[in-house]
Design a protein around this motif. Structure first.
Motif, PDB file in Angstrom:
ATOM      1  N   ALA B 150       4.543   0.279 -41.673  1.00  0.00           N
ATOM      2  CA  ALA B 150       4.543  -1.256 -42.146  1.00  0.00           C
ATOM      3  C   ALA B 150       3.271  -1.859 -41.979  1.00  0.00           C
ATOM      4  N   THR B 151       2.207  -1.151 -41.275  1.00  0.00           N
ATOM      5  CA  THR B 151       1.016  -1.795 -41.301  1.00  0.00           C
ATOM      6  C   THR B 151      -0.017  -0.977 -41.820  1.00  0.00           C
ATOM      7  N   PRO B 152      -1.276  -1.640 -42.203  1.00  0.00           N
ATOM      8  CA  PRO B 152      -2.287  -0.691 -42.547  1.00  0.00           C
ATOM      9  C   PRO B 152      -3.074   0.356 -41.577  1.00  0.00           C
ATOM     10  N   ALA B 153      -2.752  -0.037 -40.300  1.00  0.00           N
ATOM     11  CA  ALA B 153      -3.310   0.714 -39.451  1.00  0.00           C
ATOM     12  C   ALA B 153      -2.445   1.808 -39.216  1.00  0.00           C
ATOM     13  N   ASP B 154      -1.099   1.644 -39.053  1.00  0.00           N
ATOM     14  CA  ASP B 154      -0.223   2.698 -38.941  1.00  0.00           C
ATOM     15  C   ASP B 154      -0.373   3.635 -40.357  1.00  0.00           C
ATOM     16  N   ALA B 155      -0.455   3.029 -41.340  1.00  0.00           N
ATOM     17  CA  ALA B 155      -0.430   4.041 -42.609  1.00  0.00           C
ATOM     18  C   ALA B 155      -1.678   4.987 -42.603  1.00  0.00           C
ATOM     19  N   LYS B 156      -2.836   4.326 -42.096  1.00  0.00           N
ATOM     20  CA  LYS B 156      -4.002   5.403 -42.078  1.00  0.00           C
ATOM     21  C   LYS B 156      -3.626   6.430 -41.120  1.00  0.00           C
ATOM     22  N   GLY B 157      -3.250   6.043 -39.831  1.00  0.00           N
ATOM     23  CA  GLY B 157      -3.232   7.027 -38.979  1.00  0.00           C
ATOM     24  C   GLY B 157      -2.140   8.024 -39.192  1.00  0.00           C
ATOM     25  N   LEU B 158      -0.807   7.526 -39.657  1.00  0.00           N
ATOM     26  CA  LEU B 158       0.352   8.555 -39.854  1.00  0.00           C
ATOM     27  C   LEU B 158       0.111   9.203 -41.080  1.00  0.00           C
ATOM     28  N   LEU B 159      -0.663   8.701 -42.085  1.00  0.00           N
ATOM     29  CA  LEU B 159      -0.995   9.575 -43.324  1.00  0.00           C
ATOM     30  C   LEU B 159      -1.950  10.918 -42.829  1.00  0.00           C
ATOM     31  N   THR B 190      -5.630   9.536 -35.504  1.00  0.00           N
ATOM     32  CA  THR B 190      -4.165   9.672 -36.084  1.00  0.00           C
ATOM     33  C   THR B 190      -3.004   9.048 -35.102  1.00  0.00           C
ATOM     34  N   ILE B 191      -2.022   8.809 -35.683  1.00  0.00           N
ATOM     35  CA  ILE B 191      -0.908   8.095 -35.072  1.00  0.00           C
ATOM     36  C   ILE B 191       0.323   9.320 -35.097  1.00  0.00           C
ATOM     37  N   PRO B 192       0.910   9.628 -34.131  1.00  0.00           N
ATOM     38  CA  PRO B 192       1.509  10.690 -34.109  1.00  0.00           C
ATOM     39  C   PRO B 192       3.238  10.537 -34.903  1.00  0.00           C
ATOM     40  N   ILE B 193       3.688  11.295 -35.765  1.00  0.00           N
ATOM     41  CA  ILE B 193       5.130  11.071 -36.505  1.00  0.00           C
ATOM     42  C   ILE B 193       6.105  11.086 -35.234  1.00  0.00           C
ATOM     43  N   GLY B 194       6.962  10.431 -35.496  1.00  0.00           N
ATOM     44  CA  GLY B 194       7.951  10.297 -34.599  1.00  0.00           C
ATOM     45  C   GLY B 194       7.910   9.715 -33.416  1.00  0.00           C
ATOM     46  N   VAL B 195       6.722   8.877 -33.563  1.00  0.00           N
ATOM     47  CA  VAL B 195       6.709   7.634 -32.419  1.00  0.00           C
ATOM     48  C   VAL B 195       6.879   6.391 -32.782  1.00  0.00           C
TER      49      VAL B 195
END
Lengths: 318, 324
Positions: B150-159, B190-195
């Motif tokens: 939903a956010t640009p920061a999440d998008a970068k880390g999740l991608l 990175t932002i972990p997938i599933g969190v």
């Protein structure tokens, strides 16, 4: 191809024939494994001929009628049989069964039963060869029916556009389900479809293992030189129905009988015997060797453990 | 901290990952030279990485997805794009029957480390064959991971996590969010997938949401705050795997749950969240679980119709008030 290799080709066709005859017999015994078997009886020259032209690093992508392709690529009969018996020792721990066996050990990376589903994947494995500058080719086996799928069109167009090292082997066994070729396409030679992609297409006698071998070997060299892809149509015939549950009410008896006269095994056997390369005794030895391989595979499978039910939950994700 | 849009954040993640790992390539319709004017998620990548690694493809969604399946099993790390979510249906055989299942069919011997980026979402007046959120279809296909930032920061880390993941990951980007800026760390992270992420803590009611609907949740929470209702907003970020613990912990704390999503109602992923609460936190619920979703209709074109389609803050406020 020297005489020794020709004999190996004959032996491979014999192995495929006897292996699948055993599968059909076992599938009728509820104590062994149930279900419909989809076999390539009558079409063995395509698998054996193509397999003989490939190296271990070459990749194959195949379809629901796959046992011959897998064996000819070097997959272990024991592990195929154990997979069909649903045992943990099978190639895929009992998750694939007869229809979807993957044997990455011999670069048989994908057996898909979605008709035409493997064609884009083969384009992708070929893309990887080009991207990494590696010398392997991909052979994608599919039937005449699959050439009516949209995936065929998308994948052949992209493979041609990018000059990918992939050989599309269309195994034309006359039928697509219960429909004869003239009932599923107006095209007489599936190889003609190559023209639409500015690709070389070729028709080969699919009951002549040597002719298939030579065509695939030629296409392999073209692919490695950057002149691929190639579409090879192997004209052959399905002696049985789509699967063992198919009563074949739509296949004329005289048609089947006519094609049995053109048995690919008998043909190569006769050619080699007439050329003085193969004795009757050698052929009998071949039969007995093959029988032993098949019996050993059944013994291995039957002695193998079943998977624990909870193993169903494994191998979904890395 | 840099303020960039979600589209730019995706671009940054792709660029940084492609610099890091030669095995990564991108492919899709117009990922190099595009019919869409203005900067996009893949703008400038062709210029930096060249046509070998940035492949403009024919309009062939099944081919694009099959390319990713085949290339990934050979050890490459494809990141392919399906231009809009409805076009995914043409690629669905390759994604659902092949990318998701071939590892299982191999008995765990093969892996398919691919990413499929899909643009989605209503609100651009493009009608129902360009706008159709199908995340529940994908979440219903075991073998895939499904991410929806939903956010640009999440998008970068999740991608980045998606690209480094060894499984097929479906990465769904709302097209309206592509133009919405937000703070994004400049470093590699990175932002972990599933969190899931609690985007706003609160005490009286939990709103579980994802993607563009997060903004709607914030607007509603702001208004309800004035009226003395404290809303906790849980942004799922990933649908598969689902962060059950964060959802359940929040529901146990607030005792009330509303699920908000832009996708249509029947068979939507909101039902899964409601079932989760019913199965595992029923004792903590003080009121029924409600869903605020689009109605079961195709996305209409005309502006007032499309606005009606998308659940808004008034719908959410009305639902939340019914719980007290």
């Amino acid at each position: 191809m020297d005489n020794q290799e020709k004999k190996k080709l004959l032996r491979m066709m014999l192995l495929i024939r006897r292996f699948e005859e055993k599968l059909v017999a076992l599938s009728k015994d509820p104590q062994k494994f149930g279900g419909m078997m989809i076999v390539c009886t009558g079409q063995e020259a395509v698998a054996a001929g193509a397999g003989a032209a490939l190296l271990p690093e070459d990749v194959i992508v195949t379809n629901h009628r796959s046992h011959g392709h897998l064996l000819a690529k070097g997959a272990e009969p024991d592990l195929i049989m154990a997979e069909i018996f649903g045992r943990r020792t099978g190639y895929n721990k009992g998750k694939s069964g007869t229809l979807h066996i993957a044997a990455p050990e011999v670069n048989a990376l994908c057996t898909t039963t979605v008709v035409g589903g493997g064609i884009p994947i083969a384009m992708g494995t070929a893309f990887a060869a080009q991207y990494m500058n590696k010398d392997y080719v991909t052979v994608c086996f599919f039937g005449n029916g699959a050439s009516d799928e949209g995936s065929f069109h998308e994948a052949l167009n992209m493979a041609s556009l990018w000059n990918l090292p992939v050989i599309f082997v269309c195994e034309n066994n006359v039928y697509s389900g219960a429909q004869r070729q003239e009932e599923h396409t107006k095209v007489k030679d599936i190889a003609d479809r190559a023209v639409a992609y500015a690709m070389r297409g070729e028709v080969v006698d699919g009951n002549d293992a040597l002719a298939v071998y030579e065509a695939v070997q030629r296409a392999r060299e073209e692919c490695l030189s950057g002149a691929g892809p190639v579409l090879i149509e192997c004209k052959t015939y399905r002696w049985g129905g789509h699967g063992t549950a198919d009563m074949q009410l739509y296949q004329p008896q005289e048609e089947i009988a006519g094609w049995k006269e053109k048995c690919p095994i008998k043909k190569l056997q006769a050619d080699l015997q007439q050329a003085g390369v193969l004795t009757e005794q050698e052929f009998q030895q071949m039969e007995s060797d093959v029988e032993q391989i098949v019996e050993q595979a059944v013994r291995f499978a039957e002695a193998s453990p079943w998977p624990e039910p909870a193993e169903a939950l494994e191998d979904v994700y890395v | 901290m840099q303020q960039i849009t979600l589209g730019e954040a995706v671009n940054q993640a792709l660029r940084e990952e492609m610099r890091r790992d030669e095995r990564i390539f991108i492919a899709g319709e117009g990922v190099g030279v595009s019919i869409h004017s203005g900067p996009g998620a893949t703008s400038g990548l062709l210029e930096e990485f060249g046509p070998r690694r940035v492949k403009d493809t024919p309009v062939s969604e099944a081919g694009i997805a099959g390319l990713a399946v085949g290339a990934s099993v050979m050890g490459l790390l494809p990141v392919v794009e399906i231009m809009f979510n409805p076009f995914f249906t043409i690629a669905a055989d390759q994604i659902v029957n092949h990318a998701a299942k071939l590892r299982y069919l191999s008995g765990g011997k093969s892996k398919f480390p691919l990413v499929v980026r899909i643009k989605t979402g209503a609100g651009m007046g493009a009608g129902c064959q360009h706008s159709h959120n199908l995340e529940a279809w994908l979440a219903h296909s075991p073998g895939l991971k499904v991410v929806m930032p939903a956010t640009p920061a999440d998008a970068k880390g999740l991608l980045k996590s998606a690209i480094r993941d060894e499984n097929p990951v479906i990465f769904i980007e709302d097209i309206i969010l592509h133009w919405v800026p937000g703070p994004v760390p400049e470093e590699d992270y990175t932002i972990p997938i599933g969190v899931a992420d609690i985007k706003k803590p609160g005490t009286d009611v939990t709103v579980v949401t994802w993607s563009k609907a997060l903004g709607t949740a914030f607007k509603a929470a702001g208004q309800l705050e004035q009226e003395g209702i404290s809303v906790e907003i849980v942004d799922l970020r990933s649908l598969v795997p689902l962060d059950e613990a964060t959802v359940l912990e929040s529901v146990r704390k607030t005792g009330r749950l509303v699920v908000l999503h832009e996708a249509t109602r029947t068979g939507g992923f909101g039902g899964e969240i409601a079932a989760l609460a019913a199965e595992k936190a029923f004792d903590a619920l003080k009121a029924p679980v409600l869903r605020v979703t689009a109605p079961d209709i195709p996305v209409p074109y005309s502006k007032p119709l499309e606005d009606f389609y998308m659940p808004n803050e008034a719908d959410l406020i009305e639902a939340i008030k019914r719980l007290f």
